[in-house]
Design an enzyme around this catalytic site. Structure first.
Site, PDB file in Angstrom:
ATOM      1  N   GLY A 110      41.358  43.569  64.046  1.00  0.00           N
ATOM      2  CA  GLY A 110      41.743  44.666  64.519  1.00  0.00           C
ATOM      3  C   GLY A 110      42.492  44.755  65.856  1.00  0.00           C
ATOM      4  O   GLY A 110      42.823  43.508  66.908  1.00  0.00           O
ATOM      5  N   GLY A 121      42.186  44.297  73.769  1.00  0.00           N
ATOM      6  CA  GLY A 121      42.164  43.342  73.563  1.00  0.00           C
ATOM      7  C   GLY A 121      42.742  42.862  71.730  1.00  0.00           C
ATOM      8  O   GLY A 121      41.694  43.779  71.248  1.00  0.00           O
ATOM      9  N   LYS A 172      37.321  38.194  70.157  1.00  0.00           N
ATOM     10  CA  LYS A 172      37.635  38.960  71.008  1.00  0.00           C
ATOM     11  C   LYS A 172      38.562  38.442  72.138  1.00  0.00           C
ATOM     12  O   LYS A 172      37.885  37.770  73.307  1.00  0.00           O
ATOM     13  CB  LYS A 172      37.110  39.945  71.131  1.00  0.00           C
ATOM     14  N   ASP A 195      33.524  51.865  76.621  1.00  0.00           N
ATOM     15  CA  ASP A 195      34.652  52.303  75.272  1.00  0.00           C
ATOM     16  C   ASP A 195      33.544  52.206  73.525  1.00  0.00           C
ATOM     17  O   ASP A 195      34.187  51.341  73.277  1.00  0.00           O
ATOM     18  CB  ASP A 195      35.563  50.710  74.796  1.00  0.00           C
TER      19      ASP A 195
END
Ligand SMILES: *[C@@H]1O[C@H](CO)[C@@H](O)[C@H](O)[C@H]1NC(C)=O
Ligand SMILES: *[C@@H]1O[C@H](CO)[C@@H](O)[C@H](O)[C@H]1NC(C)=O
Ligand SMILES: *[C@@H]1O[C@H](CO)[C@@H](O)[C@H](O)[C@H]1NC(C)=O
Ligand SMILES: *[C@@H]1O[C@H](CO)[C@@H](O)[C@H](O)[C@H]1NC(C)=O
Ligand SMILES: *[C@@H]1O[C@H](CO)[C@@H](O)[C@H](O)[C@H]1NC(C)=O
Ligand SMILES: *[C@@H]1O[C@H](CO)[C@@H](O)[C@H](O)[C@H]1NC(C)=O
Ligand SMILES: *[C@@H]1O[C@H](CO)[C@@H](O)[C@H](O)[C@H]1NC(C)=O
Ligand SMILES: *[C@@H]1O[C@H](CO)[C@@H](O)[C@H](O)[C@H]1NC(C)=O
Ligand SMILES: *[C@@H]1O[C@H](CO)[C@@H](O)[C@H](O)[C@H]1NC(C)=O
Ligand SMILES: *[C@@H]1O[C@H](CO)[C@@H](O)[C@H](O)[C@H]1NC(C)=O
Ligand SMILES: *[C@@H]1O[C@H](CO)[C@@H](O)[C@H](O)[C@H]1NC(C)=O
Ligand SMILES: *[C@@H]1O[C@H](CO)[C@@H](O)[C@H](O)[C@H]1NC(C)=O
Length: 755
Positions: A493, A498, A514, A614
């Site tokens: 993803g 990031g 990540k 987020d």
């Protein structure tokens, strides 16, 4: 434009003055911008005596002529990117007693002349970028009580005499470029209770006369180039609670007179050239909580009197020449932090209650025995490497270079012939300035397994995997190798901040990683806040928050390693037409509740409110049981309740609260908005998109609900589930309210959903 006036009196003149301010401000700024700016003023007898401007765009202040308000007593212009050239007007405000210009990041020389500001009591100009020498007229401020110039770029030696500033109580000149010898005229300021000259370039010796400042409570002279001894006269400053002389070039021994400072809580003499023994009279400082003599040349044995320090929480004696055996009484210690590393200590060490430590470093000594082989949950850092331990009760008898790493029940032994083995888990290293930081990672293969039911499985998988490494580069390299230098094939993803990778370490342990984009890392102040946030987030403990195992901070890459989540993100689960059937109504409601509880915990139940910033379906991860976990704290923010919280707008498009389009002030209500969108998406199967606008304004929900529900799975036939979905839907609508104040709190939502 709002003028919020606290002590409003409204005679005509006042109104005119306020209108004048209004006019001056709006002359150069769009009204909607000024709306986000906090302006307050107050008047007395028809005269404006106070103006407070907080978080405004500096260009809005261009047309303001402060000399139009000659009666001003208090002027606060903070966090407003003020431009330096309007400063000279301030020098005309003869009645000013309080002047605050902090955090404006003003560059250039300080243009205010103090010649006429003789009433000034309080002057705070910290966090700017003022350069040059401090104005000579400053010596006229005979009424001054509080002065804070810290975090600027002032230079030069102290040609200004402090002799006239007899009323000074708080003086903070830290983090500037002041040079020259210690300003002796300071020693006449007998009212001083706080003196901070740290992080400058002061040289020469510390004047013995400083000891005559008997009212001093906090004295900080760290990070200079001061030489000579610690003056024995310091023993007179009996009200001192904090003495920090660390990171200088001080030599000589630690003066015994220090034992007079009975109120001392923090004593930091680290990183100097002090020698001689630790004075045994130190045992008299019974209020001491923090003692750091690390990185000196202190010799002799550790006096037994040090065990009398009942309040001690941190003891750091690393990198000295301390020798001899440790007293058996040391075993009674119940500290949080103990560092004896890199000395010449020998014999046995016993700790009666090793679980009282969170950090224990005995590495690089000549210790031979340690019977402490039970491990505790709270112990985050344990380093016993480079000793001569003879272990009791183990099949190993002697390992010259042994490390134990604890993650509550496991230990590992390592043979490394010529390296210090440093094992870290969650503890954040104290040494600021390290280029990269290592954390050990522990990854549980199965979490939340009940011991009784799943005993065999635990055994089979060994329960705990430890990823142990010896220095940061290798630790980081392991993850880089496992993802083949962040090869696309491991990428699962991508977000604004990031990319997320899924891979396995050579020993088979899966992990989620990540990697942050580089631009974030390049931002000034990012490094500090990154560390701070990580530090807090490693301590966030909630069953619906993904555990952060560690991170790597390096020139080239910054990444975080998380607990592995079998079923990936909610976003992917919702987008996958085959997978989506696993997400039945019950599961969806459960996930929404779990996210709500996690956010309520972050906003309301943690020590400091933490906002995620987020929340989106990409950042909600699902484990094998389809339980939802809040992940990805890369841009999360710890709210400081004492200040306005502002920052660049971050988040995922479509989830960002509308107020962030025109305001830079963060509140937890931004998360509430994103949560609302997420809840709608979860029951709708896709992001509500343009529907958001109409949902926001509509009142009736019945028909709307039916049209929004995900049609890929059958309409709920269970009345109870239908009712729950309706509740989720109702709550979600209140969450996406345009006005942040009208949105409920996460605590309220969490409680509503639990009903
Ligand atoms: C500011 O106001 C004063 C009088 O109140 C005036 O003398 C001065 O010229 C003004 N300065 C500017 C830059 O407008
Ligand atoms: C300044 O303060 C003094 C004393 O309070 C007062 O008499 C004087 O009028 C003030 N000056 C102005 C310009 O308001
Ligand atoms: C101080 O005040 C006097 C008289 O009010 C004025 O002439 C002078 O310019 C002022 N000085 C500064 C630096 O503002
Ligand atoms: C001062 O300016 C320097 C260089 O422009 C910058 O790195 C630093 O962050 C600034 N400090 C403050 C407090 O604005
Ligand atoms: C104020 O400071 C100026 C400049 O340093 C000096 O010339 C003047 O004598 C001082 N005034 C008083 C009252 O101390
Ligand atoms: C001065 O400002 C700094 C912020 O730069 C703050 O940390 C410090 O506590 C302040 N000092 C005093 C004495 O208020
Ligand atoms: C800080 O001061 C130094 C000189 O002491 C100067 O070289 C540097 O440019 C200044 N930095 C800023 C941001 O003003
Ligand atoms: C400040 O100190 C100087 C001597 O250092 C003296 O001449 C002057 O009068 C003093 N000013 C005030 C306002 O006390
Ligand atoms: C301290 O003040 C006295 C007079 O008040 C003065 O004689 C002496 O020089 C001052 N000491 C220093 C170091 O400035
Ligand atoms: C120390 O502090 C106490 C209480 O704050 C105060 O009463 C006392 O005067 C101070 N002692 C000295 C020597 O300043
Ligand atoms: C401390 O260092 C200075 C030189 O910086 C030296 O002259 C002095 O003898 C040293 N004192 C002691 C006690 O080592
Ligand atoms: C280890 O930690 C788990 C959960 O964190 C806990 O359930 C278990 O009791 C702990 N075991 C020991 C021996 O402390």
């Amino acid at each position: 434009m709002r003028i919020i006036s606290s002590k409003f009196i409204f005679p005509g003149h006042t109104l005119t003055m306020l209108m004048l301010l209004h006019f001056m401000l709006s002359a150069s700024c769009p009204t909607d911008y000024i709306d986000t700016c906090r302006i307050k003023s107050s008047c007395k007898n028809g005269l404006v005596v106070e103006i407070s401007i907080n978080t405004c765009d500096g260009s809005c202040l261009k047309n303001v002529n402060f000399s139009s308000f000659p009666s001003l007593k208090k002027l606060f212009i903070v966090k407003s990117e003020l431009e330096g050239n309007i400063l000279h007007q301030i020098g005309l405000l003869q009645n000013l007693t309080h002047l605050d210009l902090w955090q404006n990041y003003i560059k250039g020389t300080f243009l205010i002349s103090f010649t006429n500001l003789t009433q000034l009591k309080h002057l705070y100009v910290y966090d700017n970028n003022f350069s040059g020498t401090f104005p000579l007229s400053f010596a006229n401020l005979t009424q001054l009580e509080y002065l804070n110039l810290s975090h600027n770029n002032f230079t030069g030696s102290f040609v200004v005499s402090f002799n006239n500033l007899t009323r000074l109580e708080y003086l903070d000149l830290s983090s500037n470029n002041f040079i020259g010898t210690f300003p002796v005229s300071l020693t006449n300021l007998t009212r001083l209770t706080y003196l901070d000259l740290s992080a400058n370039y002061l040289s020469g010796t510390i004047p013995s006369r400083l000891g005559s400042l008997k009212n001093l409570e906090r004295l900080i002279l760290s990070q200079n180039q001061l030489t000579g001894p610690v003056p024995p006269s310091f023993g007179y400053m009996i009200n001192l609670t904090l003495l920090d002389l660390s990171t200088n070039l001080l030599n000589g021994s630690i003066p015994k007179e220090i034992c007079n400072l009975k109120k001392l809580k923090t004593l930091n003499l680290a990183n100097n050239r002090l020698d001689g023994p630790i004075p045994s009279v130190l045992g008299l400082l019974t209020h001491l909580e923090f003692l750091n003599f690390g990185m000196n040349n202190i010799s002799g044995s550790i006096p037994i009197e040090i065990t009398y320090l009942e309040s001690l929480q941190r003891l750091d004696l690393n990198h000295n020449l301390l020798s001899g055996n440790c007293h058996p009484e040391f075993g009674q210690w119940r500290l949080d932090y103990l560092d004896f590393s890199s000395n010449l200590l020998s014999g046995n060490v016993y700790f009666h209650d090793p679980c009282s430590f969170s950090h224990l470093d005995l590495s690089d000594n000549h210790f031979t025995g340690i019977p402490m082989l039970t491990f505790c949950n709270g112990l985050f850092h344990l380093d016993l490497s480079c000793n001569n331990f003879i272990l009791e009760g183990f099949n190993f008898s002697k390992f010259p270079h042994l490390s134990y790493f604890n993650s509550n029940t496991t230990f590992e032994e390592r043979h490394r012939s010529n390296k210090n083995i440093i094992i870290l888990e969650i503890l954040f290293p104290m040494i600021v300035g390290l280029c990269f930081i290592i954390l050990g990672y522990v990854i549980y293969c199965h979490k939340k397994v009940t011991i009784e039911k799943r005993q065999p499985e635990i055994k089979k998988h060994g329960d705990v995997y430890s990823i142990l490494n010896y220095d940061g580069r290798i630790a980081c390299e392991d993850f880089i190798n496992a993802t083949e230098n962040f090869d696309l094939k491991y990428c699962i993803g991508r977000g604004g901040y990031g990319s997320v990778y899924k891979a396995k370490l050579p020993n088979g342990t899966p992990f989620t990683l990540k990697k942050l984009h580089r631009f974030e890392a390049k931002q000034p102040a990012f490094d500090k806040s990154f560390k701070n946030e990580i530090q807090v987030l490693t301590h966030l403990r909630h069953k619906s928050i993904v555990k952060l195992y560690g991170f790597c901070l390096h020139d080239k890459y910054n990444f975080l390693v998380y607990e592995y989540m079998e079923n990936g993100s909610l976003f992917c689960a919702l987008s996958d037409t085959e997978f989506v059937v696993m997400l039945d109504w019950k599961t969806r409601v459960k996930i929404i509740k779990q996210v709500a509880h996690a956010l309520a915990y972050m906003h309301h139940d943690y020590i400091q409110p933490v906002i995620h910033r987020d929340i989106s379906s990409k950042n909600i991860l699902l484990n094998s049981k389809m339980e939802g976990f809040v992940a990805d704290f890369g841009v999360a923010k710890v709210l400081d309740p004492n200040s306005f919280n502002q920052s660049v707008v971050v988040g995922t498009l479509g989830y960002i609260a509308p107020e962030l389009a025109y305001s830079i002030t963060m509140t937890e209500k931004c998360d509430v908005y994103s949560f609302g969108v997420l809840a709608l998406e979860t029951i709708g199967g896709k992001h509500p998109g343009d529907l958001l606008m109409s949902l926001n304004s509509s009142n009736g929900h019945g028909a709307m609900l039916e049209s929004i529900l995900d049609k890929r799975i059958p309409y709920p036939n269970d009345r109870l589930i239908e009712k729950e979905i309706l509740r989720v839907y109702d709550i979600a609508l209140t969450c996406i309210h345009i006005n942040p104040k009208s949105r409920p709190t996460m605590r309220h939502i969490s409680q509503e959903l639990s009903k």
